[in-house]
Design an enzyme around this catalytic site. Structure first.
Site, PDB file in Angstrom:
ATOM      1  N   ASN A   1       0.816  -1.211   0.000  1.00 53.49           N
ATOM      2  CA  ASN A   1       0.000   0.000   0.000  1.00 53.49           C
ATOM      3  C   ASN A   1       0.855   1.269   0.000  1.00 53.49           C
ATOM      4  O   ASN A   1       0.339   2.364   0.251  1.00 53.49           O
ATOM      5  CB  ASN A   1      -0.917   0.018   1.225  1.00 53.49           C
ATOM      6  CG  ASN A   1      -1.987  -1.054   1.158  1.00 53.49           C
ATOM      7  OD1 ASN A   1      -2.375  -1.491   0.078  1.00 53.49           O
ATOM      8  ND2 ASN A   1      -2.462  -1.486   2.306  1.00 53.49           N
TER       9      ASN A   1
ATOM     10  N   HIS B   1     -15.153  -1.247   4.271  1.00 55.46           N
ATOM     11  CA  HIS B   1     -14.076  -2.038   4.886  1.00 55.46           C
ATOM     12  C   HIS B   1     -14.533  -2.685   6.198  1.00 55.46           C
ATOM     13  O   HIS B   1     -15.436  -2.203   6.877  1.00 55.46           O
ATOM     14  CB  HIS B   1     -12.875  -1.131   5.151  1.00 55.46           C
ATOM     15  CG  HIS B   1     -11.646  -1.853   5.561  1.00 55.46           C
ATOM     16  ND1 HIS B   1     -11.267  -1.988   6.875  1.00 55.46           N
ATOM     17  CD2 HIS B   1     -10.693  -2.487   4.826  1.00 55.46           C
ATOM     18  CE1 HIS B   1     -10.138  -2.663   6.941  1.00 55.46           C
ATOM     19  NE2 HIS B   1      -9.773  -2.989   5.706  1.00 55.46           N
TER      20      HIS B   1
ATOM     21  N   SER C   1     -11.339  -0.707  -1.454  1.00 53.13           N
ATOM     22  CA  SER C   1     -10.065  -1.413  -1.325  1.00 53.13           C
ATOM     23  C   SER C   1      -9.980  -2.705  -2.115  1.00 53.13           C
ATOM     24  O   SER C   1      -8.877  -3.175  -2.407  1.00 53.13           O
ATOM     25  CB  SER C   1      -9.795  -1.717   0.150  1.00 53.13           C
ATOM     26  OG  SER C   1     -10.824  -2.516   0.699  1.00 53.13           O
TER      27      SER C   1
ATOM     28  N   LYS D   1      -0.466   4.241   4.324  1.00 56.74           N
ATOM     29  CA  LYS D   1      -0.419   3.796   2.931  1.00 56.74           C
ATOM     30  C   LYS D   1       0.442   4.780   2.137  1.00 56.74           C
ATOM     31  O   LYS D   1       1.653   4.723   2.194  1.00 56.74           O
ATOM     32  CB  LYS D   1      -1.837   3.635   2.396  1.00 56.74           C
ATOM     33  CG  LYS D   1      -2.596   2.527   3.151  1.00 56.74           C
ATOM     34  CD  LYS D   1      -4.025   2.389   2.695  1.00 56.74           C
ATOM     35  CE  LYS D   1      -4.709   1.196   3.355  1.00 56.74           C
ATOM     36  NZ  LYS D   1      -4.842   1.308   4.831  1.00 56.74           N
TER      37      LYS D   1
ATOM     38  N   ASP E   1     -14.389   7.404   4.142  1.00 60.88           N
ATOM     39  CA  ASP E   1     -13.056   6.867   4.432  1.00 60.88           C
ATOM     40  C   ASP E   1     -12.197   7.012   3.169  1.00 60.88           C
ATOM     41  O   ASP E   1     -12.489   6.405   2.142  1.00 60.88           O
ATOM     42  CB  ASP E   1     -13.173   5.405   4.846  1.00 60.88           C
ATOM     43  CG  ASP E   1     -11.838   4.797   5.263  1.00 60.88           C
ATOM     44  OD1 ASP E   1     -10.783   5.365   4.905  1.00 60.88           O
ATOM     45  OD2 ASP E   1     -11.836   3.743   5.924  1.00 60.88           O
TER      46      ASP E   1
ATOM     47  N   HIS F   1      -7.529   4.805   0.842  1.00 63.00           N
ATOM     48  CA  HIS F   1      -6.811   4.431  -0.371  1.00 63.00           C
ATOM     49  C   HIS F   1      -6.706   5.579  -1.373  1.00 63.00           C
ATOM     50  O   HIS F   1      -6.178   5.388  -2.473  1.00 63.00           O
ATOM     51  CB  HIS F   1      -7.476   3.220  -1.019  1.00 63.00           C
ATOM     52  CG  HIS F   1      -7.429   2.004  -0.148  1.00 63.00           C
ATOM     53  ND1 HIS F   1      -6.338   1.167  -0.090  1.00 63.00           N
ATOM     54  CD2 HIS F   1      -8.343   1.507   0.729  1.00 63.00           C
ATOM     55  CE1 HIS F   1      -6.580   0.192   0.766  1.00 63.00           C
ATOM     56  NE2 HIS F   1      -7.777   0.382   1.292  1.00 63.00           N
TER      57      HIS F   1
ATOM     58  N   GLU G   1     -16.692   4.623   1.369  1.00 64.29           N
ATOM     59  CA  GLU G   1     -15.283   4.876   1.061  1.00 64.29           C
ATOM     60  C   GLU G   1     -15.217   5.692  -0.223  1.00 64.29           C
ATOM     61  O   GLU G   1     -16.191   5.742  -0.985  1.00 64.29           O
ATOM     62  CB  GLU G   1     -14.521   3.561   0.894  1.00 64.29           C
ATOM     63  CG  GLU G   1     -14.535   2.686   2.134  1.00 64.29           C
ATOM     64  CD  GLU G   1     -13.803   1.358   1.932  1.00 64.29           C
ATOM     65  OE1 GLU G   1     -12.727   1.345   1.299  1.00 64.29           O
ATOM     66  OE2 GLU G   1     -14.326   0.332   2.395  1.00 64.29           O
TER      67      GLU G   1
END
Length: 384
Positions: A46, A134, A182, A242, A208, A211, A178
């Site tokens: 990541n 997640h 992910s 990440k 969120d 990523h 998100e």
């Protein structure tokens, strides 16, 4: 059958289904990893901007340290003696970067997602969560007193119907999602969610950006920056572990939200704070985040190259980002395909249930900016 025998039986079942996991004894060497004497290009990290593999960054930061300012442990929670100056400086930097009233940092993204939702919700709260959020968000929802309905992945029409159906029955509704997912690597339409929540006085939005932070947006602040809606998201969460090559997490928010979490959030209150040296490193990296636009552009280019090549080979991928799944179907098929690529020198891992639904086991290519175009060409040639 006692508990140990039950554990053994369950582990044997996992092995038969191809879902058994073990910790790999990896040796890291720059962009490569060594496992069982096999050297492979790391495609499962990541470290999206390649900063963790950049020695010059570490060397420059280390030159700022002395025995007097090197604190390897906070030794306490922040509400006791663990609130070092570095914490306040990092939160001030984050609030300035995002243009928000305040920010609050946490020990991990897991701490953030399992702590915020239980703190801000009660029995008069309805959480509407995307089906593919997640595991940490799912755990946070389970720990809360709220009722939860999970809507179909990225189905904003269903989310809107659920808000319309339930907004009068609850004190508040929290939409939870998100920005970049992910497992599929697809991107959410945050502006549409903002419009939805602005249509009702008791709807809040939780996003969120784990990523996306560092990777998307002109300054690397994530999809909310890219889509121009930072100020309209009530709980904007991201991680440093990440693309920022560090550890910890953050929320940027209104001042009243920050103060409420300090008083109510169990995963903040009842834990030793992050080491101050780690927080200082995070702040040092974030101060340079806008400078990494070339890395972000390169990552976007090589991601597009791989996605187009997979499509040409007959693999249909939903990805719109640097996370690119190759759906194998059965767990056994994903394991075999990962083993094949590892034999060819690429460290790719199978992702299996319960992380993804049954029948959707996959390889997950997690691309980073220190991969070259030649690396991607070699990978494409290796994929059958």
């Amino acid at each position: 059958m006692n508990i140990l025998e039950t554990m053994h039986e369950e582990l044997e079942t996992l092995k038969r289904k191809g879902n058994f996991r073990s910790l790999p004894p990896l040796v890291h060497d720059g962009r490569e990893v060594i496992l069982n004497e096999r050297r492979m290009l790391n495609l499962s990290s990541n470290d999206y901007l390649g900063l963790a593999n950049e020695p010059s960054l570490r060397e420059a930061f280390i030159r700022t340290l002395t025995p007097r300012n090197f604190f390897p442990s906070a030794s306490s929670s922040r509400l006791l003696t663990g609130n070092f100056t570095a914490c306040e400086e990092l939160e001030g930097r984050l609030a300035e970067m995002f243009g928000t009233e305040s920010a609050l940092i946490f020990n991990s993204g897991y701490h953030a997602n399992t702590g915020i939702l239980p703190a801000v919700s009660d029995a008069q709260t309805l959480i509407l969560a995307d089906k593919l959020v997640h595991a940490s968000l799912i755990d946070g929802i389970r720990l809360s007193a709220a009722k939860c309905i999970r809507y179909r992945h990225n189905d904003l029409a269903q989310a809107a119907r659920l808000v319309e159906q339930h907004h009068d029955a609850y004190r508040q509704i929290i939409l939870v999602t998100e920005s970049i997912f992910s497992m599929d690597g697809d991107v959410n339409d945050l502006r549409a969610l903002v419009r939805l929540k602005q249509s009702y006085p008791n709807v809040l939005l939780y996003v969120d950006e784990a990523h996306a932070f560092g990777v998307r947006g002109a300054n690397g602040l994530g999809c909310a920056e890219e889509q121009g809606c930072i100020g309209q998201i009530d709980f904007l969460v991201g991680t440093f572990g990440k693309a920022a090559a560090s550890a910890g997490a953050y929320i940027v928010c209104r001042k009243v939200v920050r103060e409420y979490l300090i008083n109510k959030m169990r995963t903040l209150i009842f834990t030793t704070a992050l080491p101050p040296v780690n927080i200082a490193w995070t702040s040092w990296v974030l101060g340079r985040l806008p400078e990494f636009s070339d890395r972000r552009e390169h990552l976007s280019r090589i991601s597009s190259t791989l996605k187009q090549a997979l499509a040409a080979k007959g693999y249909d991928s939903p990805s719109e980002s640097h996370i690119i799944p190759l759906i194998a179907g059965a767990s056994e098929a994903a394991v075999l395909k990962a083993d094949e690529l590892q034999r060819k020198g690429f460290y790719v891992l199978p992702v299996r249930p319960p992380t993804v639904p049954e029948g959707t086991s996959r390889l997950r290519f997690s691309l980073t900016a220190d991969l070259t175009e030649h690396d991607i060409e070699r990978l494409i040639e290796a994929i059958d």
